[in-house]
Scaffold this motif. Structure first.
Motif, PDB file in Angstrom:
ATOM      1  N   SER A 181       0.824  -1.190   0.000  1.00 52.03           N
ATOM      2  CA  SER A 181       0.000   0.000   0.000  1.00 52.03           C
ATOM      3  C   SER A 181       0.874   1.262   0.000  1.00 52.03           C
ATOM      4  N   ARG A 182       1.941   1.230   0.796  1.00 53.69           N
ATOM      5  CA  ARG A 182       2.843   2.383   0.845  1.00 53.69           C
ATOM      6  C   ARG A 182       3.550   2.567  -0.496  1.00 53.69           C
ATOM      7  N   LEU A 183       3.948   1.438  -1.078  1.00 52.54           N
ATOM      8  CA  LEU A 183       4.617   1.503  -2.379  1.00 52.54           C
ATOM      9  C   LEU A 183       3.694   2.106  -3.440  1.00 52.54           C
ATOM     10  N   THR A 252       6.875  13.022   7.716  1.00 48.24           N
ATOM     11  CA  THR A 252       6.594  11.635   8.110  1.00 48.24           C
ATOM     12  C   THR A 252       7.572  10.680   7.444  1.00 48.24           C
ATOM     13  N   ASN A 253       7.856  10.929   6.181  1.00 47.06           N
ATOM     14  CA  ASN A 253       8.798  10.066   5.471  1.00 47.06           C
ATOM     15  C   ASN A 253      10.201  10.138   6.050  1.00 47.06           C
ATOM     16  N   LEU A 254      10.623  11.348   6.416  1.00 43.91           N
ATOM     17  CA  LEU A 254      11.968  11.484   6.977  1.00 43.91           C
ATOM     18  C   LEU A 254      12.059  10.780   8.325  1.00 43.91           C
ATOM     19  N   ASN A 257      12.055   7.030   7.719  1.00 40.00           N
ATOM     20  CA  ASN A 257      13.405   6.583   7.337  1.00 40.00           C
ATOM     21  C   ASN A 257      14.295   6.465   8.568  1.00 40.00           C
ATOM     22  N   ALA A 258      14.280   7.514   9.382  1.00 38.99           N
ATOM     23  CA  ALA A 258      15.142   7.542  10.570  1.00 38.99           C
ATOM     24  C   ALA A 258      14.852   6.328  11.454  1.00 38.99           C
ATOM     25  N   LEU A 259      13.568   6.016  11.600  1.00 42.97           N
ATOM     26  CA  LEU A 259      13.185   4.869  12.430  1.00 42.97           C
ATOM     27  C   LEU A 259      13.739   3.568  11.876  1.00 42.97           C
ATOM     28  N   ARG A 260      13.745   3.474  10.557  1.00 36.68           N
ATOM     29  CA  ARG A 260      14.201   2.234   9.947  1.00 36.68           C
ATOM     30  C   ARG A 260      15.696   2.000  10.126  1.00 36.68           C
ATOM     31  N   TYR A 261      16.428   3.087  10.259  1.00 41.88           N
ATOM     32  CA  TYR A 261      17.885   2.918  10.335  1.00 41.88           C
ATOM     33  C   TYR A 261      18.442   3.228  11.717  1.00 41.88           C
ATOM     34  N   THR A 262      17.567   3.258  12.724  1.00 39.02           N
ATOM     35  CA  THR A 262      18.035   3.517  14.077  1.00 39.02           C
ATOM     36  C   THR A 262      17.663   2.339  14.972  1.00 39.02           C
ATOM     37  N   SER A 288      22.443   4.337  11.739  1.00 38.57           N
ATOM     38  CA  SER A 288      23.597   3.751  11.054  1.00 38.57           C
ATOM     39  C   SER A 288      24.406   4.738  10.211  1.00 38.57           C
ATOM     40  N   GLY A 289      23.781   5.849   9.819  1.00 41.79           N
ATOM     41  CA  GLY A 289      24.493   6.798   8.964  1.00 41.79           C
ATOM     42  C   GLY A 289      24.549   6.320   7.526  1.00 41.79           C
ATOM     43  N   ILE A 290      24.957   7.207   6.634  1.00 42.02           N
ATOM     44  CA  ILE A 290      25.029   6.874   5.204  1.00 42.02           C
ATOM     45  C   ILE A 290      26.453   7.127   4.722  1.00 42.02           C
ATOM     46  N   TYR A 302      14.558   5.543  -6.912  1.00 47.74           N
ATOM     47  CA  TYR A 302      14.936   4.131  -6.829  1.00 47.74           C
ATOM     48  C   TYR A 302      16.350   3.890  -6.310  1.00 47.74           C
ATOM     49  N   VAL A 303      16.892   4.848  -5.592  1.00 50.60           N
ATOM     50  CA  VAL A 303      18.225   4.629  -5.025  1.00 50.60           C
ATOM     51  C   VAL A 303      18.097   4.216  -3.571  1.00 50.60           C
ATOM     52  N   GLN A 304      18.682   3.088  -3.250  1.00 51.01           N
ATOM     53  CA  GLN A 304      18.764   2.634  -1.871  1.00 51.01           C
ATOM     54  C   GLN A 304      20.200   2.250  -1.596  1.00 51.01           C
ATOM     55  N   VAL A 305      20.607   2.449  -0.364  1.00 56.56           N
ATOM     56  CA  VAL A 305      21.986   2.142  -0.022  1.00 56.56           C
ATOM     57  C   VAL A 305      22.028   0.760   0.594  1.00 56.56           C
ATOM     58  N   GLY A 314      11.864  -2.707   2.964  1.00 52.53           N
ATOM     59  CA  GLY A 314      10.489  -2.747   2.504  1.00 52.53           C
ATOM     60  C   GLY A 314      10.129  -1.616   1.573  1.00 52.53           C
ATOM     61  N   GLY A 315      11.028  -0.667   1.345  1.00 53.48           N
ATOM     62  CA  GLY A 315      10.730   0.424   0.419  1.00 53.48           C
ATOM     63  C   GLY A 315      11.387   0.172  -0.920  1.00 53.48           C
ATOM     64  N   VAL A 316      11.254   1.144  -1.813  1.00 49.37           N
ATOM     65  CA  VAL A 316      11.923   1.000  -3.100  1.00 49.37           C
ATOM     66  C   VAL A 316      12.810   2.195  -3.421  1.00 49.37           C
ATOM     67  N   GLY A 317      12.940   3.112  -2.492  1.00 46.94           N
ATOM     68  CA  GLY A 317      13.811   4.255  -2.738  1.00 46.94           C
ATOM     69  C   GLY A 317      13.120   5.409  -3.438  1.00 46.94           C
ATOM     70  N   LEU A 318      11.867   5.637  -3.107  1.00 41.15           N
ATOM     71  CA  LEU A 318      11.150   6.751  -3.730  1.00 41.15           C
ATOM     72  C   LEU A 318      10.930   7.924  -2.775  1.00 41.15           C
ATOM     73  N   GLY A 319      10.913   7.604  -1.481  1.00 44.26           N
ATOM     74  CA  GLY A 319      10.546   8.620  -0.486  1.00 44.26           C
ATOM     75  C   GLY A 319      11.313   9.927  -0.627  1.00 44.26           C
ATOM     76  N   LEU A 320      12.629   9.856  -0.682  1.00 47.84           N
ATOM     77  CA  LEU A 320      13.425  11.075  -0.709  1.00 47.84           C
ATOM     78  C   LEU A 320      13.291  11.823  -2.037  1.00 47.84           C
ATOM     79  N   ALA A 321      13.123  11.064  -3.133  1.00 47.57           N
ATOM     80  CA  ALA A 321      12.963  11.718  -4.439  1.00 47.57           C
ATOM     81  C   ALA A 321      11.687  12.556  -4.448  1.00 47.57           C
ATOM     82  N   ILE A 322      10.627  11.997  -3.898  1.00 41.66           N
ATOM     83  CA  ILE A 322       9.361  12.728  -3.834  1.00 41.66           C
ATOM     84  C   ILE A 322       9.489  13.909  -2.873  1.00 41.66           C
TER      85      ILE A 322
END
Ligand SMILES: Nc1ncnc2c1ncn2[C@@H]1O[C@H](COP(=O)(O)OP(=O)(O)OP(=O)(O)O)[C@@H](O)[C@H]1O
Ligand SMILES: [Mg+2]
Length: 369
Positions: A181-183, A252-254, A257-262, A288-290, A302-305, A314-322
């Motif tokens: 649904s998020r995708l 919310t997206n930021l 993201n932070a939640l996913r990598y902390t 974790s940092g980038i 579509y960029v994910q590290v 679970g994402g595809v790398g669209l959040g930051l582009a949008i």
């Protein structure tokens, strides 16, 4: 090796290129142009020489891009988006990609070589792709909604009791549905932005409301994860000129993201500060940092590290582009600071509200550059 016949000189080569090429001096006046340029812009060397290139081509953007090259004295290094322009000619739309290189005469800056590559076909394909994504994601929406409702009913026992194993499977189906649904939401939002059909309605927006609305849905998740979620806002901030729903989406997206990598025990801080006519929103995590080499790429689609310590997201790398498109449409900026192992801070700016104004997305109508 055979020698080039006398008759074939540089002009012959330049005239047979697929691109329109100009040479301009420091005044941005045309000194030379090839045949493609003459034909496309319905001109001739006699008419064109000595004329400002912006006047001749009606591409106003050339002015700022040339200035940039003259200042830096190196070739243009801006992104594809910033160097592509739409040009109308004989009732047709063309898209050009601009490349500019400085020309030196005995080590002294003398002028520049301007090359316009026709990327119309490329744009058309992009458009088809965007439309396709839009249609497909829209079509996914309806059956997915049915599935989600069904899962909810099963979960609540409305269709009879489930075995413990049954409940487990249902949980997994439920969370995969959420991912899908998020995708789909992201894909739809992106295609709306790319087709240039959405407008950002910049209204006076209360910053506290905005932050609370963005953080609220993630409070429970952060508690579950053992991550502290803090908001740090000075009292009495002026309203910003922002589209409420879209800016909530970005924040919310930021935070998401932070939640996913902390990891557990970490902290996420949402901070707002005012500096003259702008408000700075930042989302800082202790995650974790980038890695440095990825920092300039993560705002692309579509960029994910990937790398050690990175769980499936679970994402595809669209959040930051949008997010970037939305912030830019508000006349703001977004950037990231990060250190591997220490954490990441995303910062974006919004202008303070100063009266009625509404803005359109940057690619809504880039007419004439
Ligand atoms: N706070 C963060 N800490 C570490 N890495 C991050 C952080 N935010 C973003 N990234 C990296 O940037 C990438 C791009 O982020 P983006 O939000 O665009 O995509 P995503 O979250 O992976 O997927 P989507 O947003 O489409 O669900 C992420 O995959 C991740 O590698
Ligand atoms: Mg994301």
């Amino acid at each position: 090796m055979s020698k080039l016949p006398e008759l074939i000189n540089l002009d012959t080569i330049a005239d047979n290129l697929a691109d329109a090429v100009f040479i301009v001096d420091l005044e941005m006046e045309v000194v030379w142009l090839n045949q493609v340029a003459e034909e496309f812009f319905h001109t001739s060397f006699q008419i064109a020489s000595g004329k400002k290139i912006t006047e001749l081509t009606a591409i106003n953007k050339l002015d700022s891009l040339l200035n940039e090259v003259f200042e830096q004295q190196t070739e243009l290094k801006t992104s594809y988006e910033e160097t592509s322009v739409k040009v109308k000619r004989d009732d047709q739309r063309y898209y050009f990609k601009i490349a500019i290189k400085p020309v030196f005469n005995e080590d002294k800056l003398w002028g520049a070589l301007v090359q316009l590559t026709d990327v119309t076909r490329f744009h058309e394909i992009e458009k088809i792709k965007t439309d396709f994504v839009s249609i497909v994601s829209h079509e996914f929406r309806t059956p997915l909604t049915t599935i989600i409702v069904g899962v909810e009913m099963l979960k609540e026992g409305m269709l009879g009791e489930l075995t413990p194993r049954g409940k487990e499977v249902l949980e997994a189906i439920g969370s995969d549905c959420e991912r899908l649904s998020r995708l789909i939401d992201n894909l739809m939002e992106l295609s709306r932005i790319e087709s240039g059909t959405i407008y950002v309605e910049a209204e006076p927006t209360d910053v506290n409301d905005l932050v609370q609305e963005a953080v609220r849905p993630l409070k429970i998740q952060s508690e579950k994860q053992g991550v502290e979620l803090i908001t740090d806002l000075p009292p009495e901030l002026p309203p910003v000129a922002a589209d409420f729903n879209k800016s909530v989406w970005v924040l919310t997206n930021l935070v998401g993201n932070a939640l996913r990598y902390t990891d557990q025990g970490g902290t996420i801080t949402v901070r707002v500060r005012q500096r003259s006519k702008r408000l700075f929103f930042s989302v800082q995590d202790t995650g974790s940092g980038i890695p440095k080499e990825h920092l300039d790429k993560i705002f692309r689609k579509y960029v994910q590290v990937s790398g050690p310590g990175r769980k499936g997201t679970g994402g595809v790398g669209l959040g930051l582009a949008i997010a970037k498109d939305i912030i830019m449409a508000h006349g703001g900026e977004i950037w990231v600071d990060s250190e591997v192992g220490k954490g990441t801070t995303f910062t974006f700016t919004f202008p303070v509200y100063q009266g009625s104004e509404s803005v359109t997305l940057p690619n809504a109508d880039p007419e004439g550059g």
